[in-house]
Write a protein that holds these residues in place. Sequence first.
Motif, short mmCIF file in Angstrom:
data_model
loop_
_atom_site.label_atom_id
_atom_site.label_comp_id
_atom_site.label_asym_id
_atom_site.label_seq_id
_atom_site.Cartn_x
_atom_site.Cartn_y
_atom_site.Cartn_z
N HIS A 172 0.86 -1.18 0.00
CA HIS A 172 0.00 0.00 0.00
C HIS A 172 0.90 1.23 0.00
CE1 HIS A 172 -3.83 -2.04 0.56
NE2 HIS A 172 -3.21 -2.84 1.40
N ILE A 173 0.37 2.34 -0.53
CA ILE A 173 1.11 3.60 -0.56
C ILE A 173 0.54 4.50 0.53
CG2 ILE A 173 1.71 5.63 -1.90
CD1 ILE A 173 1.60 3.92 -4.40
N TYR A 174 1.39 4.91 1.47
CA TYR A 174 1.00 5.76 2.60
C TYR A 174 1.54 7.16 2.33
CZ TYR A 174 0.15 1.18 4.64
OH TYR A 174 -0.31 -0.09 4.87
N HIS A 175 0.68 8.16 2.45
CA HIS A 175 1.01 9.54 2.08
C HIS A 175 0.56 10.43 3.24
CE1 HIS A 175 -0.29 13.07 -0.83
NE2 HIS A 175 0.47 13.49 0.15
N LEU A 176 1.52 11.12 3.87
CA LEU A 176 1.22 12.01 4.98
C LEU A 176 1.71 13.41 4.66
CD1 LEU A 176 1.89 9.03 6.34
CD2 LEU A 176 1.32 10.32 8.41
N SER A 177 0.84 14.38 4.89
CA SER A 177 1.16 15.78 4.67
C SER A 177 1.06 16.52 6.00
CB SER A 177 0.19 16.38 3.65
OG SER A 177 0.39 17.76 3.51
N TYR A 178 2.18 17.16 6.44
CA TYR A 178 2.23 17.84 7.73
C TYR A 178 2.34 19.35 7.51
CZ TYR A 178 3.75 13.23 9.51
OH TYR A 178 3.86 11.90 9.83
N THR A 179 1.58 20.12 8.29
CA THR A 179 1.74 21.57 8.37
C THR A 179 1.81 21.94 9.84
OG1 THR A 179 0.53 21.97 6.31
CG2 THR A 179 0.75 23.82 7.85
N LEU A 180 2.93 22.57 10.27
CA LEU A 180 3.12 22.95 11.66
C LEU A 180 2.95 24.46 11.78
CD1 LEU A 180 3.98 21.93 14.52
CD2 LEU A 180 6.31 22.63 13.91
N LEU A 181 1.93 24.88 12.53
CA LEU A 181 1.64 26.30 12.73
C LEU A 181 2.30 26.81 14.01
CD1 LEU A 181 -2.19 26.18 11.91
CD2 LEU A 181 -0.30 26.70 10.34
N ASP A 182 2.36 28.15 14.14
CA ASP A 182 2.90 28.79 15.34
C ASP A 182 1.94 28.53 16.50
OD1 ASP A 182 3.81 30.42 17.35
OD2 ASP A 182 4.09 32.17 16.06
N PRO A 183 2.39 27.87 17.55
CA PRO A 183 1.47 27.55 18.65
C PRO A 183 0.98 28.77 19.41
CG PRO A 183 3.72 26.99 19.24
CD PRO A 183 3.74 27.36 17.79
N THR A 184 1.68 29.92 19.23
CA THR A 184 1.23 31.13 19.93
C THR A 184 0.23 31.92 19.12
OG1 THR A 184 3.04 32.46 19.00
CG2 THR A 184 3.49 31.25 21.05
N ASP A 185 -0.04 31.46 17.89
CA ASP A 185 -1.00 32.13 17.03
C ASP A 185 -2.38 32.03 17.68
OD1 ASP A 185 -2.86 32.81 14.98
OD2 ASP A 185 -1.32 32.39 13.48
N VAL A 186 -3.10 33.16 17.73
CA VAL A 186 -4.41 33.16 18.38
C VAL A 186 -5.42 32.28 17.64
CG1 VAL A 186 -4.11 35.45 19.41
CG2 VAL A 186 -5.06 35.24 17.08
N SER A 187 -5.12 31.96 16.36
CA SER A 187 -6.05 31.12 15.60
C SER A 187 -5.92 29.64 15.95
CB SER A 187 -5.84 31.30 14.09
OG SER A 187 -4.56 30.84 13.72
N VAL A 188 -4.83 29.28 16.65
CA VAL A 188 -4.61 27.88 17.04
C VAL A 188 -5.46 27.57 18.26
CG1 VAL A 188 -2.95 26.20 17.90
CG2 VAL A 188 -2.31 27.80 16.09
N VAL A 189 -6.27 26.54 18.16
CA VAL A 189 -7.20 26.19 19.23
C VAL A 189 -6.63 25.03 20.04
CG1 VAL A 189 -9.53 25.42 19.78
CG2 VAL A 189 -9.14 26.95 17.84
#
Length: 838
Positions: free
Chosen positions: A543-560
Motif C-alpha cells: 500500500h502507498i502511505y502519504h502524509l502531509s504535515y503543516t506545523l503552525l505557530d502555537p502562539t497564534d491566536v487562531s490555534v485552538v
Amino acid sequence: MNVRLSAASLYLLTCLTACGGGGSDPAGSGDVLAVPPATSGGSGGEGPVEADAIILSENFGDGQFSNFDAADTEAFFSEAYKALADANPNDTKPSFYHPTCCFYEGDDPAGPVAVNLEQMGIVSDNGNPAMLLNTGRFSAGQNRPDLTGTDPKKDSTTGDDVATWGELNLSQPYRISFCVKETSGSRNMQVYVDNNTSSESKSYWGGGSQGSRIFNVPADQLVAGKRVQINVPGDILLDPEATPVDVRPVQVGSSTSFLQFRVEGGSSVIFDDLLVEPQTEDGQADLPACNVFVPATAPDAPDAPAVTAGDGQLTVSWLDVLGATSYDLAYGTADDVASATVVSGAVSPQVLVSLANGTEYFVFLRVNNAVGAGEWSASGSATPVAPLGCNLTAPGDITTSIAWSAWDGCVSPDTSGALVLKANTTGSLSYGTDEILFGANNNGTSTLDTTADSGARSKGDITGVVADADGYPQYFTLIARVDASASTARGLEAEVVFAAPSDQRAKLLLRPDQGSDGRIQLEKVLAGDATAQADQTMTDDYHIYHLSYTLLDPTDVSVVDGNNLLISVYRDGVNISDQFTGTPGDTVIAATGRSGGGGANRMRIGEDSSSGYFSVVDWILWSNAQSVAEMTADDLVGELPASIGELGFYAGASSSAVLSESFDAATDGDASTSDFFTAGYKSISSDAAKPFHNSTGGGSGTVFAGGSVSLANARFSLGDTDPATDTADTDTVTRGDIDLSQPYVVRFDVTVNPNPAADDGKCQVYVDNNTSSSSKSIHGGSSKIFEKSVGIIADGDQATGTVTIASSVGTATSFLQVRCDSKLDNPITIDNLVVEYQ
C-alpha cells in the motif's frame, strides 16, 4: 529455512471461512472450496423461465465440495450455495434446495442443524459429489407460502390448494433426468410436483396416475450407471434404451411449480447430474456419461510438481486434483522423500518455499482427500538464485516539477548514494551505533526484519529535512510504498522531528499486528499524548502511505487548544484522515504533536522500540516544500518520479491508455474484496450492474489472488457486454466496452511459469470472441491476435517476462478474451495487463 504460503494460498485459506457460503463443523472440517452466486433462470434463479430454456441443472457441487461431511451437506442446503430468486420476506432460510426431512433437529428450521448423513447428504463418488437419499427428502425451487406453522415448506401442501408456489416453469412438456449411481433395498424412490409431503394426494394436483407423484419406482429396479428419464407428459424410462416402465398421461406442473425428491425408509439411492428441461431440448447429451458409484480411496501419487527458482525461494505449483482437501509438500537437498522436511496443509496449487540461494532442492507432493493422504510424487527440483539486482535512482532520474528526496529501496539505506536529496545530491541514512537490519532484496525493494531480536532498534536518521526557518509554518510531506502483509509483529516506523523553535514530532506506525487486519497509528500526537489510529487492512500486499504535515505557530491566536500540527493521511490515493480516532469526520487531523523533539529537524526510518518489526519497502519520497504539503493525492498524480518503482494511483493514466488491469481490488475496481467476476469489482461503463470481467470457460482453472491471476484450462473476457451469448462468424456488430478503433498494443507480465519450453499448451488472446474457436467472431480467424506456446510465451521466447502484442483488429466497441488451453502442464500467473494505443 522457512515456508510461507503464497498470496494466492493465503487468499484461499481466508476464503474458506470468510468469503461467504463456506460451511464447517466445529472442528473446521468440511469447508466449501468455492460458492457460486445465486444462479438465474435454468437453476432456479430469477423465477419462471421460458419454455425453450433449461429449467434446472444440478451436479451437487462438482469442484466445490471435497470433504463429504455434514458441513458440505449443510452448505448444499444453504442460500449461499443456491438461493431463491424471489423469496418470501418471511422466509428466514431462502435456499433453493430445502430439506423436507432429516436435516433440522426436530425438523424445525429455527433449531440447530442435525444432519444425518445416513439418510440424506452429499457423498463422494470417488471424489465427485453426488446425492444420497435414504428416508431423506428435499424440495427444489419451493418458495415459502404465507402459512403458519413450524416449517411452511414442509408437509404443508394439501389437496385443497388453489395455487402453486414454486420457481420452476413446468407449464410446458418437460423432462426430468438423473444418473443413478447406486441403489439398495426395494422401497420406492419418488419425485413429486408441488407437493412437500409424503402423501401423493396432498397437492394442488391431487393423487392417482395423473397426480403430483410423477415417479414412484422401487430402488432395486433402478439401474446403476444409467440415466432415468421422466417425461411429463410421456414415458418413464429407467434406461434410455429400454422399454418404458410407466407413462404420465397429462401435464402436471405450472409456471410456478417446485419439485420434491424422496426415497422411502429402508432403501437408498445415490444419484447425480440432475437435469430438468423442456422436452424440445436434449441437454443430456452435454452431461457426463453415467457410471456406477465408486467409494473414494486415498489419492494416487500425483505428477511431480513444477518447481521454479527465485531469489531465496522456490515457487512450487501443480494441477488441482478432484476431491483433494489439501496438499502436503516435502523438500530437501537429497532426492529422497524419507529425509525431506514435510510442510502440510496447502490449499491452493501454488506455494512459495523460502530457501537458501545456490543449493539444489528436491520437492515432493502428495494429495489428501476425505479418506486420507496419498503416495508421494516423484521429485521436482530447482536451485534458488539471486537476481541480477536493480538500477539505483540517481539525481538525474528525478525529472518531475517537484524536487523530491528519495530512497528507491534498491540498496540498503545506509549505503553511500542510497538516497537522492532534493533531486540534486546523494546521501544515506545514518545508523550511528544501531544495528543495520534493513537489507536490500536485489529486486528494487529492501526488507526491515528485527523479529529475531525485538530489541535491536534498527533505525536510520537523516537531518535537515524541514526547510530552514526561524518560525512557522513548517511543512513536510512523506510518501512510502510498503508491504507489511507478512508480519505478525509491527511493520515500520517513520518519524519526523520539526526544526527549532518547535519541540514537536510526529511518528507514523504501521501495525499489521493490531486490529483485525492492521492499523495505522500516529503515536501520541493528540492532546494528552493520545494516539490517533485507524484500522486499515495490511494483509494484502503493498500500500502507498502519504502524509502531509503543516506545523503552525502555537502562539497564534487562531490555534485552538494547542492543535498547531495539521496532518492529512492518504492511503492508495484516498484521504482516510476522517477514519482516525480523535478526529472523526475530519479530512485533516488537528494535533498537538509529541513533545521531546528538541528541534532536531530530522527524519527517522525503521524501528525504535522493544518490539520486533517486519516489512518490505519499495520506496520512500519526501519534500519540505509548502506547495507539496498543500497538494492532495489527486494533485500529485503524475508528479512522482517514475524511476523509483511502482506508483499505483499516483502514476495516473497516459493519454494513450485504453485499459489498465492489475487484478487487485485495492487499486482496480471498488477497492474491496469483491469477487473479480462481479460488477462490484468493475462494471461495464454504460451499466453499473454488469460485470466488466466474465468467466467464459473453466472457471475453477482461474484463480484471482494476491493481485494477480493464475490460469490453466480456462478463459475470461474483459469488457463483454453480453457474455451469455456466444460470438459467431455471422455477427454484424460488436458489443464491447473497449475502444480498439486505433492500432494498439496489449501488454501483460508473466510472473510465474513452471512450464517447460517443450510444453504443448498454448495461451491465446482474442478480440470480439468469447469462444475457443478463432473463427467465431465478426473478425473471423483474425480475432485471435496472439497465440504462443506457454513455455516460451514472453518476449524473446522466455518463460517469464513481458508479453507484447501489437494489433489493429477491433472497433470502438470491442472486448478481449484471455485464454490458456487444456494442454498446459501447470497454471501460469499473469499481472499488469495494459492496453494502449500505438
